[in-house]
Design a protein around this motif. Sequence first.
Motif, PDB file in Angstrom:
ATOM      1  N   ILE A  18       0.841  -1.197   0.000  1.00  0.00           N
ATOM      2  CA  ILE A  18       0.000   0.000   0.000  1.00  0.00           C
ATOM      3  C   ILE A  18       0.875   1.246   0.000  1.00  0.00           C
ATOM      4  CG2 ILE A  18      -1.740   1.294   1.291  1.00  0.00           C
ATOM      5  CD1 ILE A  18      -2.542  -1.405   2.588  1.00  0.00           C
ATOM      6  N   ASN A  19       0.528   2.210  -0.832  1.00  0.00           N
ATOM      7  CA  ASN A  19       1.162   3.515  -0.841  1.00  0.00           C
ATOM      8  C   ASN A  19       0.240   4.464  -0.081  1.00  0.00           C
ATOM      9  OD1 ASN A  19       2.641   5.825  -1.449  1.00  0.00           O
ATOM     10  ND2 ASN A  19       1.597   6.116  -3.394  1.00  0.00           N
ATOM     11  N   VAL A  20       0.698   4.985   1.044  1.00  0.00           N
ATOM     12  CA  VAL A  20      -0.118   5.869   1.871  1.00  0.00           C
ATOM     13  C   VAL A  20       0.295   7.317   1.623  1.00  0.00           C
ATOM     14  CG1 VAL A  20      -0.735   6.516   4.232  1.00  0.00           C
ATOM     15  CG2 VAL A  20      -0.397   4.110   3.649  1.00  0.00           C
ATOM     16  N   VAL A  21      -0.684   8.160   1.302  1.00  0.00           N
ATOM     17  CA  VAL A  21      -0.442   9.588   1.121  1.00  0.00           C
ATOM     18  C   VAL A  21      -1.350  10.338   2.086  1.00  0.00           C
ATOM     19  CG1 VAL A  21      -0.512  11.531  -0.484  1.00  0.00           C
ATOM     20  CG2 VAL A  21       0.125   9.253  -1.322  1.00  0.00           C
ATOM     21  N   PHE A  22      -0.769  11.105   2.982  1.00  0.00           N
ATOM     22  CA  PHE A  22      -1.552  11.906   3.915  1.00  0.00           C
ATOM     23  C   PHE A  22      -1.899  13.228   3.246  1.00  0.00           C
ATOM     24  CE2 PHE A  22       0.699   9.047   6.770  1.00  0.00           C
ATOM     25  CZ  PHE A  22      -0.311   8.686   7.652  1.00  0.00           C
ATOM     26  N   GLY A  23      -3.128  13.676   3.388  1.00  0.00           N
ATOM     27  CA  GLY A  23      -3.569  14.934   2.812  1.00  0.00           C
ATOM     28  C   GLY A  23      -3.072  16.137   3.589  1.00  0.00           C
ATOM     29  N   GLU A  24      -3.214  17.302   2.993  1.00  0.00           N
ATOM     30  CA  GLU A  24      -2.712  18.537   3.594  1.00  0.00           C
ATOM     31  C   GLU A  24      -3.455  18.944   4.862  1.00  0.00           C
ATOM     32  OE1 GLU A  24      -2.503  21.646   0.697  1.00  0.00           O
ATOM     33  OE2 GLU A  24      -1.249  20.451  -0.653  1.00  0.00           O
ATOM     34  N   PRO A  53       3.185  14.952   4.168  1.00  0.00           N
ATOM     35  CA  PRO A  53       3.278  16.315   3.638  1.00  0.00           C
ATOM     36  C   PRO A  53       3.718  17.330   4.689  1.00  0.00           C
ATOM     37  CG  PRO A  53       1.014  15.828   4.159  1.00  0.00           C
ATOM     38  CD  PRO A  53       1.797  14.565   4.438  1.00  0.00           C
ATOM     39  N   ASP A  54       4.223  18.450   4.221  1.00  0.00           N
ATOM     40  CA  ASP A  54       4.523  19.560   5.102  1.00  0.00           C
ATOM     41  C   ASP A  54       3.204  20.000   5.731  1.00  0.00           C
ATOM     42  OD1 ASP A  54       6.606  21.140   6.111  1.00  0.00           O
ATOM     43  OD2 ASP A  54       5.980  22.833   4.881  1.00  0.00           O
ATOM     44  N   GLY A  55       3.183  20.240   6.992  1.00  0.00           N
ATOM     45  CA  GLY A  55       1.958  20.600   7.701  1.00  0.00           C
ATOM     46  C   GLY A  55       1.688  19.656   8.858  1.00  0.00           C
ATOM     47  N   VAL A  78       7.283  18.795  11.054  1.00  0.00           N
ATOM     48  CA  VAL A  78       7.185  17.834  12.167  1.00  0.00           C
ATOM     49  C   VAL A  78       8.131  18.279  13.275  1.00  0.00           C
ATOM     50  CG1 VAL A  78       7.581  15.452  12.898  1.00  0.00           C
ATOM     51  CG2 VAL A  78       6.507  15.913  10.690  1.00  0.00           C
ATOM     52  N   THR A  79       7.567  18.427  14.488  1.00  0.00           N
ATOM     53  CA  THR A  79       8.371  18.830  15.636  1.00  0.00           C
ATOM     54  C   THR A  79       8.510  17.714  16.663  1.00  0.00           C
ATOM     55  OG1 THR A  79       6.428  19.766  16.731  1.00  0.00           O
ATOM     56  CG2 THR A  79       7.772  21.272  15.402  1.00  0.00           C
TER      57      THR A  79
END
Length: 189
Positions: A18-24, A53-55, A78-79
């Motif tokens: 599975i390729n997981v892509v997190f939305g903005e 993603p950035d965010g 990411v902190t």
Amino acid sequence: FSSYNYVFYNAGKNGTGINVVFGEAVEKIPAYFFFPYSYYSSYVPKITSVTIPDGITTIGDHAFYGLDLTDITIPDSVTTIGDYAFAFCFELTSATIGKGVTAISDSMFEEDYNLRTVVIPDSVTTIGDYAFYNTALTSVVTYNKLTSIGKYAFAYSELESIVIPDTVTAMGESAFTNNFYLHNVQLGN
């Protein structure tokens, strides 16, 4: 999402993964999000690729534990990254950590025995216990903001060289135990 909800329990087993892509709109990856039914379960989902993603600001404890990832890039947004976040990812060979991270958490890459390359930003001040335990890292670049290295942080790795800046004021027991190939250690600048 709550911990231990097994959202992707045993998913993707009959394909290439599975390729997981997190939305903005996603800000946080919860603890245990992809976690299997048990630590050594054969029911780990077959997730081979993740795009963060950035965010996103937080990656929870055990979030990607045991997955088939081959590489990971953590954005500068990411902190916080939880303990064991990428531990036991046996296929992981490279990781890039974003500049927002100030601490490499305990056991973050533990037992990732194919992990050869990690880019650690100069923002990191602490490396936790067992952070890179039993990896294939051959060298590590640290920076002058680093103040502590946890116990067993690089034990059982393949380090050949390490530079420890003079800003390090604490080093845990056995931090570099059983690095059989280690031949160059620089202490201080």
